[in-house]
Write an enzyme that holds these catalytic residues in place. Sequence first.
Site, PDB file in Angstrom:
ATOM      1  N   GLY A  71       0.818  -1.356  -0.003  1.00 20.67           N
ATOM      2  CA  GLY A  71       0.183  -0.047  -0.045  1.00 20.67           C
ATOM      3  C   GLY A  71       0.867   1.210   0.043  1.00 20.67           C
ATOM      4  CD  GLU A 106      -4.628  -9.929  -2.683  1.00 16.09           C
ATOM      5  OE1 GLU A 106      -4.388 -10.013  -1.544  1.00 16.09           O
ATOM      6  OE2 GLU A 106      -4.975 -11.300  -3.297  1.00 16.09           O
ATOM      7  CG  LEU A 107      -2.632  -2.265  -4.106  1.00 14.28           C
ATOM      8  CD1 LEU A 107      -2.047  -1.823  -5.164  1.00 14.28           C
ATOM      9  CD2 LEU A 107      -2.962  -1.434  -2.915  1.00 14.28           C
ATOM     10  CG  ASP A 108       1.371  -3.134  -3.432  1.00 10.30           C
ATOM     11  OD1 ASP A 108       1.535  -2.694  -4.970  1.00 10.30           O
ATOM     12  OD2 ASP A 108       0.825  -2.329  -2.550  1.00 10.30           O
ATOM     13  CB  ALA A 109      -1.404  -9.813  -3.730  1.00 15.26           C
TER      14      ALA A 109
END
Lengths: 293, 293, 293, 293
Positions: free
Chosen positions: A210, A235-238
Amino acid sequence: MEANQNAFEPRSATLLLHCDLRAGVAGDLTRFIQVNGGRIVYHDQYVDTEINHYYTRLEWDPAGFVVGDAALADRIRPLIGDGPDTEYSLHFSDRIKRMAVFVSKDPWCLYDILARSQSGEWRVDIPVIVGNHPDLKSVADKFGIEFRLLPVTSANKGEVEDAQLALLAKHSVDFIVLAKYMQIVSERFVRAYPNRIINIHHAFLPAFPGARPYHSARARGVKIIGATSHYVTEELDAGPIIEQDVLRVSHRHSVQELVRSGRDLEKIVLSRAIWRHLQHKIIVHRGRTIVFH
Amino acid sequence: MEANQNAFEPRSATLLLHCDLRAGVAGDLTRFIQVNGGRIVYHDQYVDTEINHYYTRLEWDPAGFVVGDAALADRIRPLIGDGPDTEYSLHFSDRIKRMAVFVSKDPWCLYDILARSQSGEWRVDIPVIVGNHPDLKSVADKFGIEFRLLPVTSANKGEVEDAQLALLAKHSVDFIVLAKYMQIVSERFVRAYPNRIINIHHAFLPAFPGARPYHSARARGVKIIGATSHYVTEELDAGPIIEQDVLRVSHRHSVQELVRSGRDLEKIVLSRAIWRHLQHKIIVHRGRTIVFH
Amino acid sequence: MEANQNAFEPRSATLLLHCDLRAGVAGDLTRFIQVNGGRIVYHDQYVDTEINHYYTRLEWDPAGFVVGDAALADRIRPLIGDGPDTEYSLHFSDRIKRMAVFVSKDPWCLYDILARSQSGEWRVDIPVIVGNHPDLKSVADKFGIEFRLLPVTSANKGEVEDAQLALLAKHSVDFIVLAKYMQIVSERFVRAYPNRIINIHHAFLPAFPGARPYHSARARGVKIIGATSHYVTEELDAGPIIEQDVLRVSHRHSVQELVRSGRDLEKIVLSRAIWRHLQHKIIVHRGRTIVFH
Amino acid sequence: MEANQNAFEPRSATLLLHCDLRAGVAGDLTRFIQVNGGRIVYHDQYVDTEINHYYTRLEWDPAGFVVGDAALADRIRPLIGDGPDTEYSLHFSDRIKRMAVFVSKDPWCLYDILARSQSGEWRVDIPVIVGNHPDLKSVADKFGIEFRLLPVTSANKGEVEDAQLALLAKHSVDFIVLAKYMQIVSERFVRAYPNRIINIHHAFLPAFPGARPYHSARARGVKIIGATSHYVTEELDAGPIIEQDVLRVSHRHSVQELVRSGRDLEKIVLSRAIWRHLQHKIIVHRGRTIVFH
């Protein structure tokens, strides 16, 4: 462009593949290439013994190769079976990849990318740089690359993505690099370029995903900071991690100094990831990468 | 015990201090020591300019020092003021610290600690090793140290902690090292030894807190693993970080190989943290450490 | 000895090999093993394209293998040809290697080695520790291993080597670790154990060979120090490098602090080298090592 | 030039100093600045206890400072004495340093330097780039900086240095960066810019000085390669080391791959050294550097 493109090797063909392990698959593949006149210049492989799965990268000099590019896929398929978890791709080094770069205001990754491509360190075409701020137009101008300003607001996000996708299609872009592009891309956008959007996150994922990771790192008092390059997923940053690196810090580093020190990490880690992608050395499988060296 | 204790320097006195920054505080402290006949052998300081706070470590040779140990605190207090956020401690090198080691089944950190203490690399007394499993009694025996077996179950946890605390009190223990002790200690226990319980966590915190971090690292596909030593606080794996280090890994590392590679990280990182603690080089403030070098 | 020897895998057979590259050699070797009932559990290979040379390590589960150990070499030889630059070795995991450790006064490497072997981290027998000083006898005693004091002077060097060689022969020693043994061994000694004497040098070779490297590092003002483990050859500190690692330092490190910091490097680097040797993962060729992972 | 120069802090004054240690010198210096209305924003110091020598860097906000720039030296001198081994310099942040860059054919360091200076990451003026080959003129053009081609042959070396020195004088250059300038500069040239010529050597000095270090590294079989930035002195590759960094490699790295991997090391290490120099954080004394952080 500086002209040391001729430093690159002669034309080569590359097979990147994963499939369920079958005894003899490696031998079958190498023999197929040799029997048909290909000279193997690179062969690496990996078996994940936990799931009995086979991964390989084969590169050969096709000068004397008797199988045409178009027929190649049909000839390879029988060798690897048609298991449900099989994927492969073929790459020819004279088909130069086309890369779009998305930026916001931070210049360091963009400069590093443009320097490498224009000095001939990388063999890649960059038809367009997309910015949601005008700040880096001057950098694009220096290097003679089209800069397209597409400012994003919460109101126009959908429309801007339409414009971005149209632009990418127009330029026949193969993959996208988010070089400090401080916007979250939509699921629709990700699905249009699966495992073909490379992002740089300024932290050692999964620590500090994030926003504002350097602030979080300072607050937590970590003794090492990092940067992570990964393929973007919904999925963010995953997404699957391609490359990471770290730097030792101490209580003496203010947030500002973490940010400054982190810049070099960010640009080097991102460029290493792009380089592996350009060499077709990355296989994504089950949310992880196999990165050949 | 091998006898190179005499390799240690002559008696020294150490002041470890933090307080609100006041112009001239550093000069006042060093002059106080020099005027009274102390020879300064170490002086490091740090100012956190964001919060205007001062941190220092002063060490001096008290051979010709005219202020008695007992009177020292009273003489130093006026120099640093009595702000609400002031803390200091005094340490004399001939008062050897007493350290308890808590273990479960993993031997590598225990071996590393005992080798360093018995070879004279560290100056520390280890009166007792506490195990919740009997496995490492043989190691304690080799080194001639009392091993106390106190098995923990969900039913007897409170009682066992009573016994542990009594044992620590009996042995006048100054601080505790959790050397791969696979139990969560209670709030009561932590409060009895604030910033005096050192743990080793087998991951690069804040990534992968909790159990089975190597499994999580493998599942997430990270390219670097780490270990973190920290003071234990009431919140699990969230205490002030003392030291971290990392190791490059790849898709080729199975969980088993991550575990094996991680062992060396764990023991080295934990021992570095203990060493800094023994040298009185760590100040804890607002959930972070200042570690002098 | 702590009893987790049963943590080791079932019996395995390992072939370590290098030869001139011949098309199909990899396939021929793997097929030979599979056809005869062996289950391959490890296969790595490397081709040095500059000299067209092939290196491989193959490990298999011989539970259902129909070729007897004694006949194995005869069956493998035809597959690899008899070129002048061909070497191979066969290893069976139930034939536990016997390692002698030579020491002087520094204890840290010895402790690390003994802890790993007695805790079951390594599978190795250590029949004897040879010291040219008596200092580390107490360490050997703790671990219940014979300590043989053989003091070396300029006058008795030849005789002492006779005694050492006799001792090694008596104990059927396979390889020797110089764990901070501060003596230069003779050509005759080296020839008796070619590529089977592992040394640790406390510098980043080829920087600072010879004596007192930490003093030299301080004098030169380097910002990083290192340690190097290598096979001993007739030329001092010039043998094939197995493993190296480094540590960042600064002008603040006195020689004494370099020495202290370097200890951890030395012991970890030496133990990593021993571990690779024990796994039969090292091929020495033309003065360099190929180290499989 | 992109305009974030205003990101730089307000005007500051910096004192960089070393002298024989005298009790109270630190206090005298800080009091002098505070008493005269300066607000200290940075203070670091180091005492080399082996030679009883004092090193410090003091930086202050001179907004309310009552001592004029011109009078400052006269006021500081009495505080530090006039021992034979005393040196100090004063720097004012609004006097922007002028840096010349010397290049041959390799572009990566030049690109990195120009990107940092033009994006405002560094505050430095680059009036001229000197090349002994024409290859990098196109890079200088992109960034709008004068490129001066001065080809060196064994016959014209003296004359070319005359021209270089005249050019540097004309441009009032403060210091010189040899950014992969593949020529040895003469003693005369070095003496004109003592401790003001920064070089990058593509090896971990003192290992592999001189030409073709990657070839030597490959031949020696090292497991780690490095890069070293240092001030140029009259002895080749023996000047005071400013910064070093390293990268793990293996037998799989051909010379070509070492060269490629080393590029990133070279540019990052050189740029870190330049950054420290620009911040006036480096003291050279007795052939070594003290680098403040």
